[in-house]
Write a protein that holds these residues in place. Structure first.
Motif, mmCIF file in Angstrom:
data_model
loop_
_atom_site.group_PDB
_atom_site.id
_atom_site.type_symbol
_atom_site.label_atom_id
_atom_site.label_comp_id
_atom_site.label_asym_id
_atom_site.label_seq_id
_atom_site.Cartn_x
_atom_site.Cartn_y
_atom_site.Cartn_z
ATOM 1 N N ARG A 184 -18.712 8.320 50.042
ATOM 2 C CA ARG A 184 -20.078 8.854 50.165
ATOM 3 C C ARG A 184 -20.800 8.048 51.240
ATOM 4 O O ARG A 184 -20.930 6.826 51.141
ATOM 5 N N TRP A 188 -26.308 9.913 51.786
ATOM 6 C CA TRP A 188 -25.920 11.151 51.104
ATOM 7 C C TRP A 188 -26.363 11.086 49.646
ATOM 8 O O TRP A 188 -26.403 10.006 49.047
ATOM 9 N N ARG A 192 -22.029 13.518 46.308
ATOM 10 C CA ARG A 192 -21.484 14.215 47.474
ATOM 11 C C ARG A 192 -20.499 13.287 48.173
ATOM 12 O O ARG A 192 -20.870 12.204 48.618
#
Ligand SMILES: [Zn+2]
Length: 302
Positions: A184, A188, A192
């Motif tokens: 990640r 972010w 995600r």
């Protein structure tokens, strides 16, 4: 069989020998049968059904400011295809192009477009972006002009030639002992995750760039690199080089600069991520090669 990622697979013959024939280009551009891709502020003109809304050349050139950048994209069979860029704050579909379609963000419409059309637009988008940022000669500072149907800029002052650039990026899925690693990026949202990526640097091979990025960003040691597929990425003009990297089993540590979190996934967990069924982690978007890397590994094809 070759893997064709989104934005690859253009049906056009680039017909580079035609680019230097200004007489031929001018004649084709004056023909009412010549289709033209219109772009405004980096957005392609598309129909409500998400197809390219081709314009006739006269209509496209009338709607563009002068001088506008005109590209010869290539031949579709015997038919030359051009692209014209519209500029300015006012959406041309509120003016001269009313009723002709809408200008759509490419990221939003790419998966709805037929693959070959997305590829045609991607090439035009990258070229227009390059032209916008390279109006002046990097050698002497003079204003340059567009030549070769938009595939080169020439400096009339020092004769330097400037060619559209492509920036290679390695994007890799690290794997070890039946598990793969997703990361990640800093900034972010939670949950995600995607494959790891980074720009190549001068003097590096693809394998070396892959090893450096995984060492710097995740503290991993690469033992083997396998090429998967590549993808033109028109935001603005990268070439994503998709790799599966076998790494030595070791704790993966995010560098905290580029990456905030790293997590290993079994094939079963990775399949749940792809299917949208993982309780915590969301799939990489369908546009990019990262999803293809993950899918190939899950299917044991990588
Ligand atoms: Zn110059």
């Amino acid at each position: 069989m070759a893997i064709v990622n989104v934005f690859a697979g253009s049906p056009l013959d680039r017909a580079s020998v035609r680019r230097t024939d200004e007489g031929w280009l001018g004649e084709r551009l004056r023909s009412p049968r010549t289709p033209v891709v219109a772009m405004w502020e980096g957005k392609p003109l598309v129909t409500e059904e998400a197809r390219i809304a081709y314009l006739t050349a006269d209509r496209a050139l009338d709607a563009a400011e002068h001088p506008s950048t005109v590209l010869f994209l290539g031949l579709d069979g015997d038919t030359p295809v051009f692209a014209v860029e519209m500029t300015g704050a006012a959406d041309p579909t509120d003016g001269p192009l009313a009723g002709m379609g809408r200008f759509a963000e490419l990221r939003g419409v790419a998966l709805s477009l037929p693959g070959p059309e997305a590829a045609v637009i991607a090439a035009a988008k990258s070229l227009f972006d390059w032209h916008r940022r390279h109006g002046f000669c990097s050698a002497c500072g003079a204003a340059t002009r567009v030549v070769d149907g938009g595939w080169r800029r020439a400096c009339p002052s020092c004769d330097a030639e400037h060619f559209p650039r492509v920036d290679p990026v390695v994007i890799m899925l690290p794997v070890a002992n039946g598990r793969c690693l997703l990361g990640r990026n800093v900034g972010w949202p939670e949950g995600r995750m995607s494959a790891l990526a980074g720009f190549m640097e001068p003097g590096e091979s693809i394998e070396e760039a892959c090893a450096r990025e995984l060492r710097e960003e995740a503290g991993l040691v690469v033992t083997r690199v396998a090429y998967h597929s590549s993808q033109p990425w028109p935001f603005p003009s990268s070439l994503m080089i998709g790799l599966v990297a076998e790494v030595a089993e070791a704790p993966a540590t995010p560098d905290g600069v580029e990456l905030e979190e790293l997590r290993w996934f079994t094939r079963e967990e990775a399949r749940a991520v792809l299917d949208g069924h993982h309780p915590e982690v969301a799939t990489p978007g369908g546009l990019g090669v990262a999803r293809q890397l993950l899918a190939a590994w899950v299917e044991d094809a990588a």
